[in-house]
Design a protein around this motif. Structure first.
Motif, mmCIF file in Angstrom:
data_model
loop_
_atom_site.group_PDB
_atom_site.id
_atom_site.type_symbol
_atom_site.label_atom_id
_atom_site.label_comp_id
_atom_site.label_asym_id
_atom_site.label_seq_id
_atom_site.Cartn_x
_atom_site.Cartn_y
_atom_site.Cartn_z
ATOM 1 N N LEU A 2 6.297 34.159 54.604
ATOM 2 C CA LEU A 2 5.023 33.865 53.976
ATOM 3 C C LEU A 2 4.812 32.533 53.600
ATOM 4 C CD1 LEU A 2 5.092 36.950 51.498
ATOM 5 C CD2 LEU A 2 3.726 36.543 53.573
ATOM 6 N N ALA A 3 5.716 31.527 53.312
ATOM 7 C CA ALA A 3 5.652 30.207 52.778
ATOM 8 C C ALA A 3 5.111 29.362 54.055
ATOM 9 C CB ALA A 3 7.137 29.628 52.511
ATOM 10 N N LEU A 4 5.536 30.058 55.442
ATOM 11 C CA LEU A 4 4.816 29.246 56.435
ATOM 12 C C LEU A 4 3.382 29.613 56.893
ATOM 13 C CD1 LEU A 4 8.125 29.332 58.618
ATOM 14 C CD2 LEU A 4 6.919 27.390 57.669
ATOM 15 N N PRO A 6 22.679 33.798 48.822
ATOM 16 C CA PRO A 6 22.523 35.215 49.423
ATOM 17 C C PRO A 6 23.789 36.147 48.854
ATOM 18 C CG PRO A 6 21.799 33.439 50.828
ATOM 19 C CD PRO A 6 22.405 32.745 49.850
ATOM 20 N N LYS A 7 24.837 35.516 48.991
ATOM 21 C CA LYS A 7 26.037 36.629 48.584
ATOM 22 C C LYS A 7 25.880 37.106 47.291
ATOM 23 C CE LYS A 7 29.104 32.653 46.568
ATOM 24 N NZ LYS A 7 28.881 33.216 45.550
ATOM 25 N N ASP A 8 25.069 36.566 46.388
ATOM 26 C CA ASP A 8 25.091 37.050 45.066
ATOM 27 C C ASP A 8 23.985 37.988 45.023
ATOM 28 O OD1 ASP A 8 27.172 35.441 44.000
ATOM 29 O OD2 ASP A 8 25.707 33.547 44.172
ATOM 30 N N LEU A 9 23.279 38.219 45.919
ATOM 31 C CA LEU A 9 22.197 39.089 45.943
ATOM 32 C C LEU A 9 22.294 40.412 46.679
ATOM 33 C CD1 LEU A 9 19.413 36.473 47.171
ATOM 34 C CD2 LEU A 9 19.943 37.147 44.965
ATOM 35 N N SER A 10 21.642 41.503 46.341
ATOM 36 C CA SER A 10 21.402 42.753 47.020
ATOM 37 C C SER A 10 20.903 42.768 48.269
ATOM 38 C CB SER A 10 20.934 43.713 46.060
ATOM 39 O OG SER A 10 19.600 43.514 45.874
ATOM 40 N N GLY A 11 21.011 43.702 49.010
ATOM 41 C CA GLY A 11 20.226 43.788 50.398
ATOM 42 C C GLY A 11 18.867 43.602 50.297
ATOM 43 N N GLY A 12 18.283 44.406 49.086
ATOM 44 C CA GLY A 12 16.874 44.452 49.027
ATOM 45 C C GLY A 12 16.342 43.130 48.322
ATOM 46 N N MET A 13 17.228 42.252 47.843
ATOM 47 C CA MET A 13 16.791 40.871 47.268
ATOM 48 C C MET A 13 16.789 39.943 48.560
ATOM 49 S SD MET A 13 15.707 41.424 44.289
ATOM 50 C CE MET A 13 15.414 39.462 43.870
ATOM 51 N N ARG A 14 17.836 40.152 49.290
ATOM 52 C CA ARG A 14 17.881 39.279 50.437
ATOM 53 C C ARG A 14 16.822 39.513 51.552
ATOM 54 N NH1 ARG A 14 24.090 40.580 52.224
ATOM 55 N NH2 ARG A 14 25.141 39.694 50.227
ATOM 56 N N GLN A 15 16.281 40.573 51.400
ATOM 57 C CA GLN A 15 15.226 40.868 52.462
ATOM 58 C C GLN A 15 13.854 40.273 51.796
ATOM 59 O OE1 GLN A 15 14.516 40.757 55.442
ATOM 60 N NE2 GLN A 15 15.389 42.886 56.158
ATOM 61 N N ARG A 16 13.670 40.309 50.532
ATOM 62 C CA ARG A 16 12.664 39.720 49.858
ATOM 63 C C ARG A 16 12.877 38.240 50.139
ATOM 64 N NH1 ARG A 16 10.022 42.362 45.092
ATOM 65 N NH2 ARG A 16 11.173 44.410 44.813
ATOM 66 N N VAL A 17 13.824 37.706 50.056
ATOM 67 C CA VAL A 17 14.009 36.168 50.418
ATOM 68 C C VAL A 17 13.470 35.964 51.949
ATOM 69 C CG1 VAL A 17 15.214 34.332 50.735
ATOM 70 C CG2 VAL A 17 15.691 36.003 48.907
ATOM 71 N N ALA A 18 13.856 36.819 52.814
ATOM 72 C CA ALA A 18 13.579 36.531 54.061
ATOM 73 C C ALA A 18 12.166 36.811 54.578
ATOM 74 C CB ALA A 18 14.309 37.743 54.900
ATOM 75 N N ILE A 19 11.519 37.587 53.767
ATOM 76 C CA ILE A 19 10.021 37.758 53.923
ATOM 77 C C ILE A 19 9.373 36.509 53.182
ATOM 78 C CG2 ILE A 19 8.033 39.101 53.021
ATOM 79 C CD1 ILE A 19 9.792 41.503 53.071
ATOM 80 N N ALA A 20 9.895 36.049 52.210
ATOM 81 C CA ALA A 20 9.451 34.995 51.577
ATOM 82 C C ALA A 20 9.247 33.694 52.084
ATOM 83 C CB ALA A 20 9.934 34.632 49.977
ATOM 84 N N ARG A 21 10.498 33.551 53.071
ATOM 85 C CA ARG A 21 10.391 32.632 53.724
ATOM 86 C C ARG A 21 9.365 32.595 54.899
ATOM 87 N NH1 ARG A 21 16.377 31.196 56.345
ATOM 88 N NH2 ARG A 21 15.840 33.058 57.697
ATOM 89 N N GLY A 80 5.482 34.778 62.784
ATOM 90 C CA GLY A 80 6.820 34.857 62.060
ATOM 91 C C GLY A 80 7.485 36.218 62.053
ATOM 92 N N MET A 81 8.974 36.057 62.183
ATOM 93 C CA MET A 81 9.738 37.122 62.581
ATOM 94 C C MET A 81 10.694 37.512 61.242
ATOM 95 S SD MET A 81 10.406 39.015 65.238
ATOM 96 C CE MET A 81 11.647 39.997 66.225
ATOM 97 N N VAL A 82 10.885 38.663 60.694
ATOM 98 C CA VAL A 82 11.701 39.292 59.659
ATOM 99 C C VAL A 82 12.639 40.164 60.314
ATOM 100 C CG1 VAL A 82 12.010 40.449 57.536
ATOM 101 C CG2 VAL A 82 10.013 38.944 58.065
ATOM 102 N N PHE A 83 13.916 39.738 60.456
ATOM 103 C CA PHE A 83 15.129 40.762 61.301
ATOM 104 C C PHE A 83 15.676 41.475 60.211
ATOM 105 C CE2 PHE A 83 14.510 36.628 63.352
ATOM 106 C CZ PHE A 83 14.451 37.028 64.583
ATOM 107 N N ARG A 93 12.164 27.230 51.489
ATOM 108 C CA ARG A 93 11.448 26.022 51.763
ATOM 109 C C ARG A 93 12.074 25.367 52.973
ATOM 110 N NH1 ARG A 93 10.768 22.205 47.740
ATOM 111 N NH2 ARG A 93 12.006 23.294 46.114
ATOM 112 N N PHE A 94 13.056 26.062 53.709
ATOM 113 C CA PHE A 94 13.458 25.518 54.681
ATOM 114 C C PHE A 94 12.497 25.344 55.868
ATOM 115 C CE2 PHE A 94 15.381 26.295 58.908
ATOM 116 C CZ PHE A 94 16.256 25.014 59.101
ATOM 117 N N GLY A 95 11.496 26.443 56.141
ATOM 118 C CA GLY A 95 10.841 26.069 57.460
ATOM 119 C C GLY A 95 9.722 24.821 56.956
ATOM 120 N N LEU A 96 9.191 24.728 55.914
ATOM 121 C CA LEU A 96 8.430 23.752 55.213
ATOM 122 C C LEU A 96 9.017 22.473 55.395
ATOM 123 C CD1 LEU A 96 7.216 25.469 51.915
ATOM 124 C CD2 LEU A 96 6.044 25.460 54.180
ATOM 125 N N ASP A 97 10.382 22.468 55.098
ATOM 126 C CA ASP A 97 10.949 21.191 55.438
ATOM 127 C C ASP A 97 11.121 20.651 56.750
ATOM 128 O OD1 ASP A 97 11.364 20.655 52.643
ATOM 129 O OD2 ASP A 97 13.600 21.487 52.683
#
Length: 264
Positions: free
Chosen positions: A150-152, A133-148, A80-83, A99-103
């Motif tokens: 980890l879900a896989l 994403p537009k409503d999130l800080s940079g740190g929160m966006r990166q948490r989402v990227a990591i979460a995506r 898994g790649m985090v950019f 959820r995207f990758g799981l779908d």
């Protein structure tokens, strides 16, 4: 720990209008399962090129990379790649991004929901799951990227300067969060960084790379016990040692910039 990733005489040459540009030259290393490895060096040393080769995005010109004994020839679900750029879908909210990758894999909706709920809670995103994403800080966006990722549940996480654009406080918070996740899930992590302090704070092991073409200048095990105190004498002694190695390559980079662009 058994060897999970084997890099054998990995070399990469890019062709440009100005001729061939050697990015990697004879990189050989073994990354055991569960290790947190940092690739450290200045721009132009080929850190991202090597990471992309491990990911299967960039084919080597010579040598080979294997994972679990199988040649790496293309991207796969075992990595898994985090950019740095977050790479989130702006039209999807947090839980849909996770959820995207799981779908895509065709995971049944009920099972995917259980996984998303667990990962969102693990990353502290439960209160933000319906935000975009537009409503999130940079740190929160990166948490989402990591979460995506980890879900896989890939055994290997590849991270290309994921905290490089963040402010110092957010960066340290996410470094601690990443270490907590790594300790819990025992993923193999290969993490690219320019920051000497970040590498020492995070890694079991640091590969210091030379300026183009990228070679391994030093393969160093970080013996400092966790949690690591960045103000300790041991930490700063290692920081000085690494600074000397990296600055020598930085000087080569600065000189070479007069004659062409870097490859990283």
């Amino acid at each position: 720990m058994s060897a999970q990733i084997e890099i054998a005489q990995a070399s990469k040459v890019f062709g440009t209008g100005a001729g061939a540009v050697p990015a990697l030259d004879g990189i050989t290393a073994t990354v055991p399962e569960g290790q947190f490895l940092c690739l450290l060096g200045p721009s132009g040393c080929g850190k991202s090129t090597l990471l992309n080769a491990i990911a299967g995005f960039t084919p080597l010109s010579a040598g080979r990379i294997t994972m679990g004994g199988r040649p790496v020839t293309e991207p796969g679900p075992d990595r898994g790649m985090v950019f740095q750029e977050y790479a989130l879908f702006p039209w999807m909210n947090v839980e849909d991004n996770v959820r995207f990758g799981l779908d895509i894999r065709g995971v049944p909706r009920a099972d995917a929901t259980v996984t998303v709920d667990r990962i969102v809670a693990t990353l502290g995103l439960s209160d933000f799951r319906k935000r975009y994403p537009k409503d999130l800080s940079g740190g929160m966006r990166q948490r989402v990227a990591i979460a995506r990722i980890l879900a896989l549940d890939p055994p290997v996480m590849l991270m290309d300067e994921p905290f490089g654009a963040l402010d110092a406080l957010t960066r340290r918070t996410l470094q601690d969060e990443l270490l907590r996740i790594w300790a819990e899930y025992r993923k193999t992590v290969i993490f690219v960084t320019h920051s000497i302090e970040e590498a020492i704070y995070l890694a079991d092991r640091i590969l210091v790379m030379t300026y183009r073409p990228g070679r391994i200048k030093r393969d160093l095990t970080v013996e400092i016990p966790r949690p690591r105190d960045t103000a300790s004498g041991e930490f700063n002694a290692l920081k000085r040692e690494l600074a000397g190695l990296v600055m020598a390559e930085q000087q080569r980079f600065t000189s070479a910039e007069l004659h062409g662009a870097a490859v990283d």
